[in-house]
Write a protein that holds these residues in place. Structure first.
Motif, mmCIF file in Angstrom:
data_model
loop_
_atom_site.group_PDB
_atom_site.id
_atom_site.type_symbol
_atom_site.label_atom_id
_atom_site.label_comp_id
_atom_site.label_asym_id
_atom_site.label_seq_id
_atom_site.Cartn_x
_atom_site.Cartn_y
_atom_site.Cartn_z
ATOM 1 N N ASP A 1 -0.967 28.545 -30.759
ATOM 2 C CA ASP A 1 -1.551 28.691 -32.089
ATOM 3 C C ASP A 1 -1.453 30.303 -32.038
ATOM 4 O OD1 ASP A 1 -3.465 28.413 -34.374
ATOM 5 O OD2 ASP A 1 -5.723 28.289 -33.172
ATOM 6 N N ARG B 1 1.220 31.257 -33.490
ATOM 7 C CA ARG B 1 2.080 31.266 -34.453
ATOM 8 C C ARG B 1 1.430 32.493 -35.337
ATOM 9 N NH1 ARG B 1 2.286 26.148 -32.730
ATOM 10 N NH2 ARG B 1 0.007 25.575 -32.469
ATOM 11 N N LYS C 1 10.250 30.637 -32.098
ATOM 12 C CA LYS C 1 9.863 30.198 -33.328
ATOM 13 C C LYS C 1 10.487 29.396 -33.739
ATOM 14 C CE LYS C 1 13.384 32.378 -35.273
ATOM 15 N NZ LYS C 1 14.589 32.757 -34.412
ATOM 16 N N ALA D 1 6.765 28.288 -34.926
ATOM 17 C CA ALA D 1 6.433 28.689 -35.910
ATOM 18 C C ALA D 1 7.277 28.139 -36.843
ATOM 19 C CB ALA D 1 6.723 30.193 -35.387
ATOM 20 N N GLU E 1 6.072 28.973 -40.578
ATOM 21 C CA GLU E 1 5.371 30.397 -41.152
ATOM 22 C C GLU E 1 7.498 30.928 -40.879
ATOM 23 O OE1 GLU E 1 2.142 29.156 -39.262
ATOM 24 O OE2 GLU E 1 4.252 28.651 -38.719
#
Length: 197
Positions: free
Chosen positions: A56, A59, A115, A119, A122
């Motif tokens: 979390d 992110r 990532k 993520a 994102e």
């Protein structure tokens, strides 16, 4: 006096900044929530008020870095100079300088690799915004030069997407930061040629 919302945001900022430091120093896998709490000068329970786990937090870091990257690019493209100079300046400030920090850190490669799994949403949003910012600048430049990109088989969006695809491919091929700018300059030159009247 800080409002509760301001205090919450300041705490989140401390957590994110502390987490960046420990992720780069220890790597994502080895970093614990205790490490992050210490780096943010908070208790572990206080950390859990804002974030449920280190994924979390990752992110949140990605969202912040991606937003900063896009704003910096936009500023550079709205600056002075020809389109190629503005593109190179924007890429250097928004992408290469950020990547250099990770590239030079002991665990930077691990952090960047994460990532895609941690993520992805994102990252996809950043890519969409990054391309849109470049496309806006390219469309304005084409209009100012009375260049019909579609007649040449492009749109500003596809040209911007090709540029970013080329840069992403280049980062995988070149040895390191010293080779990024020359390789990117060649890609930017191709974009410049597409905009020639």
């Amino acid at each position: 006096m800080k409002t509760a919302q301001g205090a919450d945001e300041a705490r989140r900022e401390r957590i994110v900044e502390g987490a960046v430091k420990v992720f780069l120093a220890y790597g994502f896998q080895r970093t614990t929530m205790d490490d992050i709490a210490r780096a943010a000068d908070l208790s572990r329970p206080a950390l859990y008020l804002d974030f449920k786990n280190k994924g979390d937090i990752y992110r949140a870091i990605a969202a912040r870095k991606f937003a900063e990257s896009t704003l910096v690019l936009e500023r550079a493209l709205n600056g002075d100079g020809d389109i190629e100079a503005r593109l190179m300046d924007g890429l250097e400030q928004s992408l290469f300088s950020m990547m250099r920090v990770f590239f030079e850190a002991p665990h930077g490669a691990e952090i960047l690799d994460a990532k895609n799994s941690l993520a992805a949403v994102e990252m996809a949003e950043w890519r969409r915004r990054f391309i849109a910012v470049i496309a806006t600048a390219l469309a304005a430049e084409a209009a100012a030069r009375s260049v019909d990109l579609e007649a040449r088989g492009f749109t500003a969006d596809t040209l911007a997407g090709l540029l970013l695809d080329g840069i992403e491919g280049m980062k995988a091929r070149v040895e390191g930061p010293d080779e990024w700018a020359p390789a990117a300059r060649r890609l930017v030159r191709l974009v410049g040629l597409a905009l020639q009247p």
